[in-house]
Design a protein around this motif. Structure first.
Motif, PDB file in Angstrom:
ATOM      1  N   ALA A   4      19.285   1.214  -2.432  1.00 40.07           N
ATOM      2  CA  ALA A   4      18.446   0.576  -1.423  1.00 40.07           C
ATOM      3  C   ALA A   4      17.076   1.225  -1.446  1.00 40.07           C
ATOM      4  CB  ALA A   4      19.074   0.718  -0.043  1.00 40.07           C
ATOM      5  N   ALA A   5      16.048   0.400  -1.363  1.00 36.45           N
ATOM      6  CA  ALA A   5      14.679   0.897  -1.355  1.00 36.45           C
ATOM      7  C   ALA A   5      13.827   0.016  -0.458  1.00 36.45           C
ATOM      8  CB  ALA A   5      14.102   0.911  -2.764  1.00 36.45           C
ATOM      9  N   LEU A   6      12.765   0.616   0.048  1.00 34.21           N
ATOM     10  CA  LEU A   6      11.775  -0.117   0.820  1.00 34.21           C
ATOM     11  C   LEU A   6      10.528  -0.257  -0.036  1.00 34.21           C
ATOM     12  CD1 LEU A   6      11.988   1.766   4.232  1.00 34.21           C
ATOM     13  CD2 LEU A   6      12.846  -0.513   3.752  1.00 34.21           C
ATOM     14  N   LEU A   7       9.973  -1.459  -0.077  1.00 35.05           N
ATOM     15  CA  LEU A   7       8.682  -1.689  -0.710  1.00 35.05           C
ATOM     16  C   LEU A   7       7.727  -2.149   0.385  1.00 35.05           C
ATOM     17  CD1 LEU A   7       9.383  -3.662  -4.036  1.00 35.05           C
ATOM     18  CD2 LEU A   7       8.674  -1.290  -3.784  1.00 35.05           C
ATOM     19  N   ALA A   8       6.718  -1.338   0.656  1.00 33.95           N
ATOM     20  CA  ALA A   8       5.749  -1.669   1.697  1.00 33.95           C
ATOM     21  C   ALA A   8       4.437  -2.073   1.039  1.00 33.95           C
ATOM     22  CB  ALA A   8       5.538  -0.475   2.618  1.00 33.95           C
ATOM     23  N   ARG A   9       3.935  -3.220   1.434  1.00 29.94           N
ATOM     24  CA  ARG A   9       2.676  -3.716   0.881  1.00 29.94           C
ATOM     25  C   ARG A   9       1.523  -3.044   1.615  1.00 29.94           C
ATOM     26  NH1 ARG A   9       1.438 -10.109   0.319  1.00 29.94           N
ATOM     27  NH2 ARG A   9       0.401  -9.949  -1.672  1.00 29.94           N
ATOM     28  N   THR A  10       0.596  -2.512   0.850  1.00 31.84           N
ATOM     29  CA  THR A  10      -0.579  -1.856   1.425  1.00 31.84           C
ATOM     30  C   THR A  10      -1.832  -2.458   0.796  1.00 31.84           C
ATOM     31  OG1 THR A  10      -0.732  -0.109  -0.240  1.00 31.84           O
ATOM     32  CG2 THR A  10       0.741   0.296   1.637  1.00 31.84           C
ATOM     33  N   GLU A  11      -2.987  -1.995   1.257  1.00 29.69           N
ATOM     34  CA  GLU A  11      -4.253  -2.455   0.662  1.00 29.69           C
ATOM     35  C   GLU A  11      -4.344  -2.048  -0.802  1.00 29.69           C
ATOM     36  OE1 GLU A  11      -7.487  -0.962   2.972  1.00 29.69           O
ATOM     37  OE2 GLU A  11      -6.940  -2.154   4.731  1.00 29.69           O
ATOM     38  N   ASP A  12      -3.698  -0.947  -1.145  1.00 26.98           N
ATOM     39  CA  ASP A  12      -3.758  -0.416  -2.507  1.00 26.98           C
ATOM     40  C   ASP A  12      -2.618  -0.888  -3.392  1.00 26.98           C
ATOM     41  OD1 ASP A  12      -6.015   1.072  -1.743  1.00 26.98           O
ATOM     42  OD2 ASP A  12      -4.736   2.691  -0.998  1.00 26.98           O
ATOM     43  N   GLY A  13      -1.784  -1.763  -2.905  1.00 29.25           N
ATOM     44  CA  GLY A  13      -0.635  -2.251  -3.676  1.00 29.25           C
ATOM     45  C   GLY A  13       0.654  -1.946  -2.944  1.00 29.25           C
ATOM     46  N   TRP A  14       1.725  -1.810  -3.703  1.00 24.61           N
ATOM     47  CA  TRP A  14       3.043  -1.565  -3.126  1.00 24.61           C
ATOM     48  C   TRP A  14       3.357  -0.081  -3.139  1.00 24.61           C
ATOM     49  CZ3 TRP A  14       5.723  -5.367  -0.768  1.00 24.61           C
ATOM     50  CH2 TRP A  14       5.376  -6.685  -1.065  1.00 24.61           C
ATOM     51  N   THR A  43       3.645  -6.620   5.029  1.00 25.57           N
ATOM     52  CA  THR A  43       4.957  -7.016   4.542  1.00 25.57           C
ATOM     53  C   THR A  43       5.725  -5.812   4.027  1.00 25.57           C
ATOM     54  OG1 THR A  43       4.149  -9.203   3.911  1.00 25.57           O
ATOM     55  CG2 THR A  43       6.155  -8.443   2.822  1.00 25.57           C
ATOM     56  N   VAL A  44       6.984  -5.722   4.429  1.00 25.48           N
ATOM     57  CA  VAL A  44       7.894  -4.696   3.920  1.00 25.48           C
ATOM     58  C   VAL A  44       9.133  -5.416   3.418  1.00 25.48           C
ATOM     59  CG1 VAL A  44       9.260  -2.647   4.435  1.00 25.48           C
ATOM     60  CG2 VAL A  44       7.045  -2.968   5.546  1.00 25.48           C
TER      61      VAL A  44
END
Length: 186
Positions: A4-14, A43-44
């Protein structure tokens, strides 16, 4: 084996982070965990897989209700992590219907009205029952949830539905441009 992993979208990418789901008991807990991974209301994605069996994606956009996609509901139902994702709403059933026994509908011998009281096993190969008291239709051997969950991120419905459980998270991360960050937490 689970991952399981979290991918959080940021201004600099994921940004990716490995996540422990041991303290997560409900979808609300999982959504809160995802929201904590984002500094903004970005978005996460929570990506969960059980090797060679199923994968799931939970998308949390700010305070909106989480969106869910599970590749094989029946396989996920046999998993404690999968059960978190398989809400009554997702499966299209009334909440708590399978958990309630109507005592007024039972005869004195414990069978339901009109039900045979013989204790012989059902040898009907066309029977829908996989386990006592459950219906195979309640949890389908197919994908459930929002097939457009990643559409705006470059993974359309067709692509999502044909992903193999053993490589789905890598394929999703690659399409998002996040394969390197996912690999660092794997």
């Amino acid at each position: 084996m689970y991952f399981a992993a979290l991918l959080a979208r940021t201004e600099d990418g994921w940004e990716a982070s490995d996540t422990e789901l041991d303290n997560v008991e409900t979808l609300s807990d999982l959504a809160e965990l995802a929201r904590e991974a984002s500094t903004e209301d970005d978005t996460v994605l929570v990506l969960i897989e059980q090797e060679d069996a199923w994968f799931g994606v939970v998308r949390v956009d700010g305070e909106e209700d989480p969106r869910i996609y599970v590749s094989d509901a029946a396989a996920a139902a046999r998993s404690s992590y999968g059960e978190i994702l398989l809400t009554d709403e997702l499966l299209g059933r009334d909440p708590g219907v399978d958990d309630v026994v109507d005592l007024d509908a039972l005869d004195l011998d414990g069978t339901e009205d009109g039900e045979s009281d013989d204790n012989e096993p059902d040898n009907d190969p066309d029977s829908d029952d996989d386990r006592p008291g459950t219906s195979a239709e309640a949890v389908p051997h197919s994908p459930v949830g929002d097939p457009l969950i990643l559409d705006d991120l470059g993974v359309g419905e067709k692509e999502l539905r044909v992903l193999d459980a053993d490589d789905a998270l890598n394929a999703i991360a690659e399409a998002l441009g996040a394969s390197e960050v996912l690999e660092t937490v794997r």
